[in-house]
Design a protein around this motif. Structure first.
Motif, mmCIF file in Angstrom:
data_model
loop_
_atom_site.group_PDB
_atom_site.id
_atom_site.type_symbol
_atom_site.label_atom_id
_atom_site.label_comp_id
_atom_site.label_asym_id
_atom_site.label_seq_id
_atom_site.Cartn_x
_atom_site.Cartn_y
_atom_site.Cartn_z
ATOM 1 N N PRO A 1 0.793 -1.313 -0.094
ATOM 2 C CA PRO A 1 -0.047 -0.241 0.040
ATOM 3 C C PRO A 1 0.777 1.218 -0.164
ATOM 4 N N GLY A 2 0.564 2.246 -0.912
ATOM 5 C CA GLY A 2 1.392 3.391 -1.047
ATOM 6 C C GLY A 2 0.666 4.662 -1.303
ATOM 7 N N THR A 3 1.453 5.835 -1.157
ATOM 8 C CA THR A 3 0.967 6.786 -1.663
ATOM 9 C C THR A 3 2.223 7.595 -2.324
ATOM 10 N N TYR A 4 2.186 8.281 -3.285
ATOM 11 C CA TYR A 4 2.860 8.990 -4.187
ATOM 12 C C TYR A 4 2.458 10.730 -4.045
ATOM 13 N N VAL A 5 3.369 11.344 -3.641
ATOM 14 C CA VAL A 5 3.040 12.944 -3.319
ATOM 15 C C VAL A 5 3.870 13.620 -4.493
ATOM 16 N N LYS A 6 3.303 14.151 -5.641
ATOM 17 C CA LYS A 6 3.810 14.859 -6.521
ATOM 18 C C LYS A 6 3.812 16.221 -6.193
ATOM 19 N N CYS A 7 5.164 16.839 -6.242
ATOM 20 C CA CYS A 7 5.381 18.355 -5.914
ATOM 21 C C CYS A 7 5.415 18.892 -7.346
ATOM 22 N N TRP B 1 -1.860 1.969 -4.955
ATOM 23 C CA TRP B 1 -1.017 3.255 -4.708
ATOM 24 C C TRP B 1 -1.964 4.301 -5.233
ATOM 25 N N GLU B 2 -1.950 5.599 -4.659
ATOM 26 C CA GLU B 2 -2.631 6.448 -4.825
ATOM 27 C C GLU B 2 -1.563 7.829 -5.165
ATOM 28 N N LEU B 3 -2.188 8.824 -5.892
ATOM 29 C CA LEU B 3 -1.373 9.901 -6.094
ATOM 30 C C LEU B 3 -1.963 11.004 -5.501
#
Length: 230
Positions: free
Chosen positions: A174-180, A200-202
């Motif tokens: 399970p994961g999250t990607y934080v895009k700056c 995964w979520e963005l």
């Protein structure tokens, strides 16, 4: 109680998380900023990429942490992604903050133009820190830039050039990607591939590549919501 293990990117130590860690604690979580071998107060300690992976695993085991969210920023996505597969049931989630995504058998420098970095590492053994002008356009104040530059240490080169060793596919965690968004409109390469997984979520963050300095409270909110919901 969620245990956030916070690992900053190249050149930085656990100190980089001071404000974000404080906000997480105010929200009722435990925050454990980690300095990797060879950086900040651990400058001078020898380090390869697997040293950094082991630093993270050892911290989790030393503190006997459960319900762990491993947070990797920038370069540290590479060791964090590997460590996530090695802490077993202790892991609750992985969060990449504008981070490199490890690919089995490839280095942190694979997949992007890095000839100058490789040449510097070959010459000195270290990845040199950025200078103040290189932080322009990333949503940082002059004071914040000075704080980063003053606190940066040369990054042990082998950690960037040695290959990653994944024990299980990241897409299964399970994961999250934080895009700056000031650092590019959308994830690319291995990050884009990872986000094809339904595990995964963005999350987009309208700031630059160093949100623990430019938007620490908002980053803490995103981390909180990654495990608690809005």
């Amino acid at each position: 109680m969620t245990n956030f293990v916070l690992v900053a990117g190249a050149w930085l130590g656990g100190w980089a998380w001071d404000e974000t860690a404080g906000a997480l604690r105010e929200a009722g979580h435990a925050a454990h900023p980690l300095t990797l071998s060879g950086l900040a107060e651990r400058r001078g300690e020898p380090a390869g990429q697997q040293t950094h992976v082991q630093d993270i695993v050892d911290e989790v085991e030393r503190l006997d942490l459960r319900d762990v969210v491993l947070v990797g920023h920038s370069y540290s996505g590479v060791p964090v992604g590997q460590a996530a597969g090695r802490i077993g049931e202790r892991l609750a989630r992985v969060v990449f903050v504008d981070a490199m995504v490890p690919v089995d058998g490839e280095s942190a420098l694979s997949g992007w133009p890095s000839d100058e970095v490789r040449e510097a590492i070959a010459e000195s053994g270290f990845w040199p820190p950025l200078t103040a002008p290189e932080f322009a356009g990333q949503g940082l104040t002059d004071e914040q830039i000075a704080r980063i530059v003053d606190g940066s240490t040369p990054h042990p080169g082998a950690t960037a050039t040695e290959p990653a060793v994944l024990t299980s596919p990241l897409s299964e965690l399970p994961g999250t990607y934080v895009k700056c968004l000031l650092d590019g409109d959308e994830p690319w390469g291995a990050a884009a591939e990872l986000l094809k997984s339904d595990r995964w979520e963005l999350v987009n963050l309208d700031t630059g590549h160093w949100p623990m300095f430019s938007r620490p409270a908002e980053l803490a909110r995103i981390l909180h919501e990654s495990v608690s919901g809005p």
